[in-house]
Design a protein around this motif. Structure first.
Motif, PDB file in Angstrom:
ATOM      1  N   GLN A   1       0.829  -1.208   0.000  1.00 24.31           N
ATOM      2  CA  GLN A   1       0.000   0.000   0.000  1.00 24.31           C
ATOM      3  C   GLN A   1       0.864   1.258   0.000  1.00 24.31           C
ATOM      4  OE1 GLN A   1      -3.332   0.307  -0.278  1.00 24.31           O
ATOM      5  NE2 GLN A   1      -2.993   2.508  -0.352  1.00 24.31           N
ATOM      6  N   ALA A   2       1.941   1.239   0.776  1.00 20.80           N
ATOM      7  CA  ALA A   2       2.824   2.408   0.836  1.00 20.80           C
ATOM      8  C   ALA A   2       3.509   2.646  -0.512  1.00 20.80           C
ATOM      9  CB  ALA A   2       3.864   2.220   1.937  1.00 20.80           C
ATOM     10  N   ASN A   3       3.912   1.574  -1.184  1.00 17.73           N
ATOM     11  CA  ASN A   3       4.514   1.727  -2.516  1.00 17.73           C
ATOM     12  C   ASN A   3       3.511   2.312  -3.509  1.00 17.73           C
ATOM     13  OD1 ASN A   3       7.184   0.809  -2.117  1.00 17.73           O
ATOM     14  ND2 ASN A   3       6.496  -1.314  -2.116  1.00 17.73           N
ATOM     15  N   SER A   4       2.255   1.890  -3.387  1.00 19.43           N
ATOM     16  CA  SER A   4       1.218   2.454  -4.250  1.00 19.43           C
ATOM     17  C   SER A   4       1.035   3.945  -3.974  1.00 19.43           C
ATOM     18  CB  SER A   4      -0.100   1.705  -4.027  1.00 19.43           C
ATOM     19  OG  SER A   4      -1.142   2.267  -4.806  1.00 19.43           O
ATOM     20  N   ASN A   5       1.101   4.321  -2.698  1.00 14.72           N
ATOM     21  CA  ASN A   5       0.994   5.743  -2.351  1.00 14.72           C
ATOM     22  C   ASN A   5       2.164   6.540  -2.923  1.00 14.72           C
ATOM     23  OD1 ASN A   5      -1.332   5.168  -0.954  1.00 14.72           O
ATOM     24  ND2 ASN A   5      -0.382   5.213   1.065  1.00 14.72           N
ATOM     25  N   CYS A   6       3.349   5.943  -2.917  1.00 17.64           N
ATOM     26  CA  CYS A   6       4.519   6.630  -3.478  1.00 17.64           C
ATOM     27  C   CYS A   6       4.348   6.864  -4.982  1.00 17.64           C
ATOM     28  CB  CYS A   6       5.786   5.821  -3.201  1.00 17.64           C
ATOM     29  SG  CYS A   6       6.334   5.875  -1.474  1.00 17.64           S
ATOM     30  N   ASP A   7       3.748   5.900  -5.660  1.00 18.72           N
ATOM     31  CA  ASP A   7       3.478   6.099  -7.089  1.00 18.72           C
ATOM     32  C   ASP A   7       2.518   7.272  -7.304  1.00 18.72           C
ATOM     33  OD1 ASP A   7       5.106   3.966  -7.686  1.00 18.72           O
ATOM     34  OD2 ASP A   7       3.461   2.509  -7.748  1.00 18.72           O
ATOM     35  N   ARG A   8       1.526   7.378  -6.448  1.00 15.29           N
ATOM     36  CA  ARG A   8       0.595   8.509  -6.546  1.00 15.29           C
ATOM     37  C   ARG A   8       1.294   9.822  -6.211  1.00 15.29           C
ATOM     38  NH1 ARG A   8      -4.277   7.161  -2.759  1.00 15.29           N
ATOM     39  NH2 ARG A   8      -4.876   9.258  -3.476  1.00 15.29           N
ATOM     40  N   LEU A   9       2.205   9.779  -5.254  1.00 20.22           N
ATOM     41  CA  LEU A   9       2.950  10.990  -4.896  1.00 20.22           C
ATOM     42  C   LEU A   9       3.821  11.459  -6.059  1.00 20.22           C
ATOM     43  CD1 LEU A   9       3.999  10.151  -1.219  1.00 20.22           C
ATOM     44  CD2 LEU A   9       2.421  11.947  -1.950  1.00 20.22           C
ATOM     45  N   ASP A  10       4.383  10.508  -6.815  1.00 20.66           N
ATOM     46  CA  ASP A  10       5.181  10.892  -7.984  1.00 20.66           C
ATOM     47  C   ASP A  10       4.339  11.676  -8.991  1.00 20.66           C
ATOM     48  OD1 ASP A  10       7.572   9.825  -7.122  1.00 20.66           O
ATOM     49  OD2 ASP A  10       7.185   7.853  -7.985  1.00 20.66           O
ATOM     50  N   VAL A  11       3.082  11.290  -9.125  1.00 26.83           N
ATOM     51  CA  VAL A  11       2.197  12.001 -10.053  1.00 26.83           C
ATOM     52  C   VAL A  11       1.836  13.378  -9.494  1.00 26.83           C
ATOM     53  CG1 VAL A  11      -0.047  11.941 -11.201  1.00 26.83           C
ATOM     54  CG2 VAL A  11       1.283   9.834 -10.962  1.00 26.83           C
ATOM     55  N   LEU A  12       1.585  13.426  -8.191  1.00 24.33           N
ATOM     56  CA  LEU A  12       1.188  14.697  -7.572  1.00 24.33           C
ATOM     57  C   LEU A  12       2.330  15.701  -7.519  1.00 24.33           C
ATOM     58  CD1 LEU A  12      -0.986  13.351  -4.600  1.00 24.33           C
ATOM     59  CD2 LEU A  12      -1.780  14.370  -6.743  1.00 24.33           C
ATOM     60  N   LEU A  13       3.566  15.232  -7.667  1.00 28.52           N
ATOM     61  CA  LEU A  13       4.704  16.154  -7.641  1.00 28.52           C
ATOM     62  C   LEU A  13       4.615  17.208  -8.746  1.00 28.52           C
ATOM     63  CD1 LEU A  13       7.774  13.854  -6.846  1.00 28.52           C
ATOM     64  CD2 LEU A  13       6.906  15.737  -5.463  1.00 28.52           C
ATOM     65  N   PHE A  14       4.001  16.838  -9.865  1.00 33.74           N
ATOM     66  CA  PHE A  14       3.906  17.780 -10.981  1.00 33.74           C
ATOM     67  C   PHE A  14       2.940  18.929 -10.674  1.00 33.74           C
ATOM     68  CE2 PHE A  14       5.262  13.797 -12.936  1.00 33.74           C
ATOM     69  CZ  PHE A  14       6.348  14.227 -13.681  1.00 33.74           C
TER      70      PHE A  14
END
Length: 216
Positions: A43-56
């Motif tokens: 779940q945490a890895n999935s959240n990190c993937d979402r954070l990568d998108v939100l960085l933009f």
């Protein structure tokens, strides 16, 4: 993004707390805790993937610091995943040793001597020898696992530091370009000021000559 980051960071802390329980519980409970840890890591890895998108969507002035925080989360999760695998390996080795010990104790030995004491001594020696071999094998495996974990941690740190170094270089290049641009602007302003003053002097000179020849 901040709420998702803090949620993921809290999940990492929960995983670290769960690791402290592994050495204090039974084998069956350890299996349940390992499965729970794996779910949280996923779940945490999935959240990190979402954070990568939100960085933009983060303002450029804050994007670099936010990127570093997300990278730190990823590094922590990789380290926790490695630790979980090592914990699983240790548990499986313990289960195998217990199974082999039970098989050895339940094995029927044929009498090879008229003295029962000799058979008991032979059984005790075999059991002790097996236990010592298992302990030595476990110690070597633990050393190999620890060395592998340290090596993976160093590789992850190198990758993280390399990425941070590249970002710092990019920031430095951007700042260098801005300074160069500012210098060009200042130079252009000085040149424009000189042209303006020169034009004023020429204009005043022409006006003075016209007044001198036409009026006087």
């Amino acid at each position: 993004m901040e709420s998702l980051y803090h949620q993921t960071n809290n999940t990492v802390k929960e995983i670290e707390h769960a690791f402290q329980r592994l050495g204090q519980i039974s084998t069956q409970e350890a299996l349940d805790v390992e499965n729970s840890i794996q779910l949280k890591i996923t779940q945490a890895n999935s959240n990190c993937d979402r954070l990568d998108v939100l960085l933009f969507k983060v303002p450029p002035s804050q994007r670099q610091s936010s990127k570093l925080r997300v990278d730190q989360l990823k590094y922590d999760l990789r380290h926790l995943q490695t630790s979980l695998q090592h914990a699983k390996d240790r548990r499986q080795r313990r289960e195998q040793e217990i199974s082999e010990r039970e098989q050895l104790l339940n094995h029927r030995f044929s009498a090879n001597s008229t003295q029962p004491e000799e058979t008991c001594l032979q059984l005790d020696y075999d059991l002790q020898h097996h236990t010592q071999l298992g302990s030595a094998h476990r110690g070597v495996d633990d050393m190999i696992s620890s060395g592998s974990g340290i090596l993976e941690s160093l590789i992850s740190q190198r990758m993280t530091l390399g990425g941070a170094h590249k970002r710092i270089q990019a920031i430095g290049s951007t700042l260098g370009l801005s300074n160069h641009t500012m210098k060009l602007i200042e130079r252009r302003l000085v040149e424009d000021r000189k042209i303006f003053l020169g034009g004023m002097l020429v204009t005043l000179l022409i006006i003075g000559l016209i007044i001198y020849f036409l009026v006087l």
